[in-house]
Design an enzyme around this catalytic site. Structure first.
Site, PDB file in Angstrom:
ATOM      1  NE  ARG A 177      -6.853   4.717   5.577  1.00 22.52           N
ATOM      2  CZ  ARG A 177      -5.940   5.241   6.384  1.00 22.52           C
ATOM      3  NH1 ARG A 177      -6.190   5.391   7.657  1.00 22.52           N
ATOM      4  NH2 ARG A 177      -4.775   5.626   5.916  1.00 22.52           N
ATOM      5  CE  LYS A 224      -1.774   1.621   4.014  1.00 21.15           C
ATOM      6  NZ  LYS A 224      -1.455   3.047   4.211  1.00 21.15           N
ATOM      7  CG  ASN A 225       2.467   2.768   3.579  1.00 21.86           C
ATOM      8  OD1 ASN A 225       1.292   3.093   3.414  1.00 21.86           O
ATOM      9  ND2 ASN A 225       3.002   2.585   4.777  1.00 21.86           N
ATOM     10  NE  ARG A 264       1.029  10.158  10.409  1.00 19.88           N
ATOM     11  CZ  ARG A 264       0.584   9.121   9.724  1.00 19.88           C
ATOM     12  NH1 ARG A 264      -0.631   8.701   9.873  1.00 19.88           N
ATOM     13  NH2 ARG A 264       1.371   8.499   8.876  1.00 19.88           N
ATOM     14  CB  CYS A 303      -4.018   6.982  11.008  1.00 18.07           C
ATOM     15  SG  CYS A 303      -4.538   5.445  10.280  1.00 18.07           S
ATOM     16  CG  ASP A 327       3.083   1.440   9.530  1.00 21.61           C
ATOM     17  OD1 ASP A 327       2.734   2.280  10.370  1.00 21.61           O
ATOM     18  OD2 ASP A 327       3.228   1.697   8.317  1.00 21.61           O
TER      19      ASP A 327
HETATM   20  C1  UD1 Z   1       4.729   6.682   6.391  1.00 23.29           C
HETATM   21  C2  UD1 Z   1       3.752   5.539   6.217  1.00 23.29           C
HETATM   22  C3  UD1 Z   1       3.162   5.126   7.562  1.00 23.29           C
HETATM   23  C4  UD1 Z   1       4.274   4.825   8.562  1.00 23.29           C
HETATM   24  C5  UD1 Z   1       5.269   5.971   8.636  1.00 23.29           C
HETATM   25  C6  UD1 Z   1       6.481   5.660   9.500  1.00 23.29           C
HETATM   26  C7  UD1 Z   1       2.903   5.959   3.999  1.00 23.29           C
HETATM   27  C8  UD1 Z   1       1.737   6.334   3.154  1.00 23.29           C
HETATM   28  N1  UD1 Z   1       2.708   5.971   5.316  1.00 23.29           N
HETATM   29  O1  UD1 Z   1       3.986   7.771   6.898  1.00 23.29           O
HETATM   30  O2  UD1 Z   1       2.342   3.981   7.356  1.00 23.29           O
HETATM   31  O3  UD1 Z   1       3.702   4.634   9.839  1.00 23.29           O
HETATM   32  O4  UD1 Z   1       5.751   6.293   7.310  1.00 23.29           O
HETATM   33  O5  UD1 Z   1       7.110   4.508   9.063  1.00 23.29           O
HETATM   34  O6  UD1 Z   1       3.951   5.616   3.498  1.00 23.29           O
HETATM   35  N2  UD1 Z   1       7.127  14.332  10.670  1.00 23.29           N
HETATM   36  C9  UD1 Z   1       7.306  15.664  10.937  1.00 23.29           C
HETATM   37  N3  UD1 Z   1       7.221  16.553   9.907  1.00 23.29           N
HETATM   38  C10 UD1 Z   1       6.979  16.149   8.620  1.00 23.29           C
HETATM   39  C11 UD1 Z   1       6.806  14.773   8.352  1.00 23.29           C
HETATM   40  C12 UD1 Z   1       6.896  13.903   9.402  1.00 23.29           C
HETATM   41  O7  UD1 Z   1       7.538  16.054  12.079  1.00 23.29           O
HETATM   42  O8  UD1 Z   1       6.919  17.008   7.731  1.00 23.29           O
HETATM   43  C13 UD1 Z   1       7.201  13.339  11.775  1.00 23.29           C
HETATM   44  C14 UD1 Z   1       5.910  12.571  11.969  1.00 23.29           C
HETATM   45  O9  UD1 Z   1       4.996  13.268  12.767  1.00 23.29           O
HETATM   46  C15 UD1 Z   1       6.401  11.297  12.604  1.00 23.29           C
HETATM   47  C16 UD1 Z   1       7.772  11.093  11.950  1.00 23.29           C
HETATM   48  O10 UD1 Z   1       8.134  12.356  11.406  1.00 23.29           O
HETATM   49  O11 UD1 Z   1       6.584  11.486  13.991  1.00 23.29           O
HETATM   50  C17 UD1 Z   1       7.806  10.053  10.850  1.00 23.29           C
HETATM   51  O12 UD1 Z   1       6.770  10.295   9.944  1.00 23.29           O
HETATM   52  P1  UD1 Z   1       6.885   9.944   8.390  1.00 23.29           P
HETATM   53  O13 UD1 Z   1       8.025   9.023   8.183  1.00 23.29           O
HETATM   54  O14 UD1 Z   1       6.855  11.215   7.612  1.00 23.29           O
HETATM   55  O15 UD1 Z   1       5.541   9.171   8.146  1.00 23.29           O
HETATM   56  P2  UD1 Z   1       4.594   9.227   6.894  1.00 23.29           P
HETATM   57  O16 UD1 Z   1       5.382   9.434   5.653  1.00 23.29           O
HETATM   58  O17 UD1 Z   1       3.456  10.148   7.168  1.00 23.29           O
END
Ligand code: UD1
Length: 423
Positions: free
Chosen positions: A401, A22-23, A123, A118, A309
């Site tokens: 999802r 999915k991701n 985030r 979620c 995850d």
């Molecule tokens: C992706 C995955 C999700 C997984 C996560 C961590 C997808 C669609 N989703 O989510 O299933 O749980 O990686 O492995 O691929 N953060 C910030 N600022 C930002 C972006 C992130 O502070 O601009 C923080 C987030 O709040 C979190 C951490 O960084 O604490 C990691 O998040 P991130 O790796 O960005 O997760 P996603 O890409 O949203």
């Protein structure tokens, strides 16, 4: 809203095919925006998140056709008509933000609603925006939208030092950099297999990328990208989830398409808990070594560490382990919403901030429970498989999802599981 009814207690034996990730698919789909030629993805999972991304791309004027029952996605952004990603679609799924980098790179403009997704923590998307700003984009936040504009000659290559590892920000920056002028270096980049898969696809489209899978990715911008056909990598989270099924119920399940390098840190923890994982020519074969698993401590980390995850699902297993386990969640601040639901099934869990202490019990008991997010919902299903009696998991739209045909896949291995559809 549908619910899932499970009668626990049966050993699971059989083979479970693992779908495409999915991701990975959710970042490969927006890559279509980068080119006016067709991009075709094979091995796509059939999930509601993929349908949401389809709707989003279609709202921009892209053609997206699901062929072979949705396993093949044939896309074209030849006639894109809009750079506006609307709140009504984006709010359903955080990964919608992944259209931002590609829109900006190809069209020099983008308006993307701030995302939902979620409820597992704040985030933010600041890292996505900072990376694009470093490439020369001007960004305003107004009326709940990210309004971005590239400089006159297009995005420019830049050195981007991510202060923390972000999967999504790495993906957005990587896609944007493929069409930027000059060289971009992403330091402290995410190393997840989904990033590697995206880089492979972009390379097939003509991008010049080095270092994917390491903390430093270097991208040499090119004038234009072309079409490609790309198979989506296996879903390591679905894989890990089904690896836990025989671990929690007993029996032997072979997860087809599974590869050890996708789940290394997770498989090590299973081994320490007393679960054997063996690579076969078709996948990963998993069985419990003794009567009851042992407690283990788990800390979630970016890849190649233990994935956040799989934390909820691992907790379900540890609820029945012998001894006391501690789970430390370091990625998201609010990711123990499954704990109170597991407690309803007789689990002993104490949550203190980012840590949960689980004291294993011999047997969980079936109960009505509620799915609160995607991974939490499947952790309740795993717990229910091992529990005595009947469990009904409600609000399973979260499950849909991220997991296709759960009832079928587990039912084929001997689980008593059915979906109760509500009109
Ligand atoms: C992706 C995955 C999700 C997984 C996560 C961590 C997808 C669609 N989703 O989510 O299933 O749980 O990686 O492995 O691929 N953060 C910030 N600022 C930002 C972006 C992130 O502070 O601009 C923080 C987030 O709040 C979190 C951490 O960084 O604490 C990691 O998040 P991130 O790796 O960005 O997760 P996603 O890409 O949203």
């Amino acid at each position: 809203m549908d619910s899932i009814r499970i009668v626990g207690g049966a050993e699971l034996n059989g083979r479970i095919p693992i779908a495409g990730a999915k991701n990975a698919c959710l970042t490969l789909m927006p890559a279509t925006i980068l080119t006016d030629e067709p991009l075709t993805l094979t091995n796509a999972p059939r999930l509601s998140d993929i349908r949401t991304m389809t709707t989003l791309l279609q709202s921009l004027g892209a053609e997206v056709a699901g062929l072979q029952g949705g396993q093949v996605l044939a896309m074209s952004s030849h006639d894109l008509t809009s750079v506006h990603a609307d709140y009504d679609i984006v709010r359903k799924m955080r990964a919608s933000i992944l259209v931002l980098g590609p829109l900006l790179a190809r069209f020099g403009r983008a308006e993307v609603s701030l995302p939902g997704g979620c409820a597992i923590g704040a985030r933010p998307v600041d890292l996505h925006l900072k990376a694009l700003e470093a490439m020369g984009a001007e960004i305003d936040l107004a009326e709940g939208y990210v309004k971005a504009r590239a400089p006159a000659g297009g995005l420019k290559g830049a050195v981007i030092d991510f202060p923390l590892v972000s999967v999504g920000a790495t993906e957005n920056a990587l896609m944007a950099a493929t069409l930027a002028k000059g060289t971009t270096v992403l330091n402290n980049a995410a190393r997840e297999p989904e990033i590697v898969d995206l880089a492979h696809c972009l390379r097939r489209m003509g991008a010049q990328i080095e270092g994917e899978g390491t903390a430093t990715i270097t991208i040499q911008g090119v004038e234009r990208l072309g079409g490609a056909t790309h198979p989506v990598v296996v879903d390591r989270i679905e894989l890990g989830t089904y690896m836990l099924a025989p671990a929690i119920t007993g029996g032997t399940v072979e997860c087809l398409g599974g590869r050890m390098e996708l789940v290394g840190a997770f498989a090590e923890k299973l081994d320490a808990a007393g679960v054997s994982v063996e690579q076969t020519k078709d996948g990963l074969k998993v069985s419990r070594k003794n009567g009851r698993v042992s407690a283990v401590d788990v800390t979630t980390e970016p890849f190649p560490g233990f994935p956040t995850d799989l934390q909820a699902q691992m907790m379900a297993l540890l609820c029945t382990a012998e001894g006391r386990s501690t789970l430390h969640e370091t990625i998201f601040e609010n990711r123990f919403m499954h704990a109170p639901e597991l407690t309803r099934m007789g689990a002993r869990i104490e949550v203190h901030g980012g840590s949960a202490v689980v004291t294993g019990v011999e047997r969980l008991k079936g109960a009505p429970v509620m799915a609160t997010d995607l991974r939490a919902s499947v952790s309740l299903i795993l717990a229910a498989l091992a529990a005595e009696g009947e469990t009904v998991v409600s609000r399973v739209y979260h499950l849909d999802r991220g997991y296709e045909r759960v009832e079928e896949k587990l039912g084929a291995c001997g689980a008593t599981i059915e979906r109760i559809r509500e009109a």
